[in-house]
Scaffold this active site. Structure first.
Site, PDB file in Angstrom:
ATOM      1  N   GLU A  36       5.618  -4.243  -1.497  1.00 45.72           N
ATOM      2  CA  GLU A  36       4.301  -4.120  -0.889  1.00 45.72           C
ATOM      3  C   GLU A  36       3.190  -4.373  -1.894  1.00 45.72           C
ATOM      4  O   GLU A  36       2.144  -4.939  -1.556  1.00 45.72           O
ATOM      5  CB  GLU A  36       4.142  -2.743  -0.237  1.00 45.72           C
ATOM      6  N   TYR A 119      -3.467   0.906   2.593  1.00 38.49           N
ATOM      7  CA  TYR A 119      -2.424  -0.013   3.050  1.00 38.49           C
ATOM      8  C   TYR A 119      -1.088   0.265   2.363  1.00 38.49           C
ATOM      9  O   TYR A 119      -0.058   0.444   3.021  1.00 38.49           O
ATOM     10  CB  TYR A 119      -2.827  -1.472   2.821  1.00 38.49           C
ATOM     11  N   ASP A 137      -3.235  -4.408   7.427  1.00 35.88           N
ATOM     12  CA  ASP A 137      -3.612  -5.558   6.597  1.00 35.88           C
ATOM     13  C   ASP A 137      -4.350  -6.567   7.472  1.00 35.88           C
ATOM     14  O   ASP A 137      -4.695  -6.288   8.622  1.00 35.88           O
ATOM     15  CB  ASP A 137      -2.376  -6.181   5.922  1.00 35.88           C
TER      16      ASP A 137
END
Length: 339
Positions: A36, A119, A137
């Site tokens: 990520e 996020y 996102d």
């Protein structure tokens, strides 16, 4: 919208067609977290080889926590946004020292780590531990604004926070797969241009499809024009087969090495005064352009010779081992023309 039916349609589609990505083959929170971090502002196809390289070299959280920062920057070279790896390195070292190398599964703890924002936190905590936290996102913003005909400016944090809170009101128990399904939908079907509405699994729930307004969303205030900067960059070689380099100590490129660069109107005498060395007349080698998120560099590249030496000079055969930004790599390729 019937969110129960929406969730069922989305997840059924995702289980059937989801892409085979390497970070979807693991339940290790460290590896999910690393993926990520890499995926922030970077395309999947670009991330895959970097992820595979990192996991092979650093298979555990301890292995990356124990590495030195310069080596990590070298491995990250070319992926950009170098604060990501610096922050990640600091965070995993804290996990190692404070949490016995176990990635915290309590969101309130995980969110305190360096570089973990809404996020990253939502993605890791939902995918690794199934907490019902939305990971919002650009893909998810696009999907949601089209689904609901939301005309708010998605560049504003209050819009993002509001959409995140709304998603969390209808997230199913399978939170990790739901977040991935939303991102997958935006990446492969509900794309910025020419979205594949005819094959969309949640078409029946989409207000902008029903009203033929898909291309009006999302709304984002037009960005300012990129600032253009013009530099001369110098490959300064001495007679000991060494080249002059700086190590950046601040800003986004901290820890990266760079060649001396000056505004195009800087004369050689001024450069000599700043670097405390004597230089020959520069010889022009070529020009390069590098585009950053908010600016553009135009670089004229010169080779210069000197008989001086100091702590900034590095043997030429060691330069390839040092981390450099993509912009400086474009300059570095001219070294072969100088020797």
């Amino acid at each position: 919208m019937n969110y129960k039916l929406f969730n069922e349609s989305l997840l059924d589609w995702y289980y059937e067609v989801r892409r085979d990505l390497p970070w979807r083959e693991t339940s290790d929170p460290y590896k999910i977290w690393l993926s990520e971090v890499m995926l922030q502002q970077t395309q999947v196809k670009t991330v895959i080889p970097y992820y595979n390289k990192f996991i092979k070299k650093y298979p555990t959280l301890d292995s990356i926590a124990n590495e030195n920062s310069e080596s990590l920057l070298k491995e990250w070279e070319g992926l950009g946004y170098y604060n990501r790896i610096r922050n990640f390195h600091e965070a995993v070292k804290e996990v190692q020292s404070t949490y016995q190398s176990e990635v915290p599964n309590q969101p309130e703890t995980f969110f305190t780590l360096k570089g973990v924002g809404p996020y990253i936190g939502g993605a890791v905590q939902s995918i690794a531990f199934n907490h019902k936290i939305a990971a919002v996102d650009g893909n998810v913003l696009r999907v949601m604004t089209r689904l609901t005909e939301d005309s708010r400016d998605i560049s504003k944090q209050k819009t993002i926070s509001s959409i995140k809170a709304h998603i969390e009101t209808f997230m199913p128990d399978d939170a990790g797969n739901f977040n991935q399904a939303m991102m997958e939908l935006g990446a492969t079907v509900c794309t910025p241009r020419a979205p594949k509405c005819i094959t969309c699994p949640v078409q029946a729930h989409c207000e902008s499809f029903k009203n033929n307004t898909v291309n009006l969303y999302p709304f984002k205030k037009k960005a300012k024009a990129k600032k253009e900067l013009y530099f001369n960059v110098y490959l300064i070689l001495n007679d000991q087969n060494e080249i002059y380099l700086y190590k950046e100590t601040k800003d986004l490129l901290q820890g990266m090495y760079k060649f001396p660069k000056f505004d195009v109107d800087t004369n050689v005498e001024t450069i000599e005064d700043k670097l405390h060395i004597e230089l020959s007349q520069p010889q022009f080698l070529g020009e390069e352009k590098h585009i950053f998120t908010h600016k553009v560099w135009y670089m004229n590249i010169y080779v210069v010779h000197t008989t001086s030496t100091n702590d900034h000079f590095v043997p030429l055969n060691e330069v390839r081992e040092l981390p450099m930004s993509v912009a400086m790599q474009k300059v570095y390729k001219y070294i072969d023309e100088t020797i």
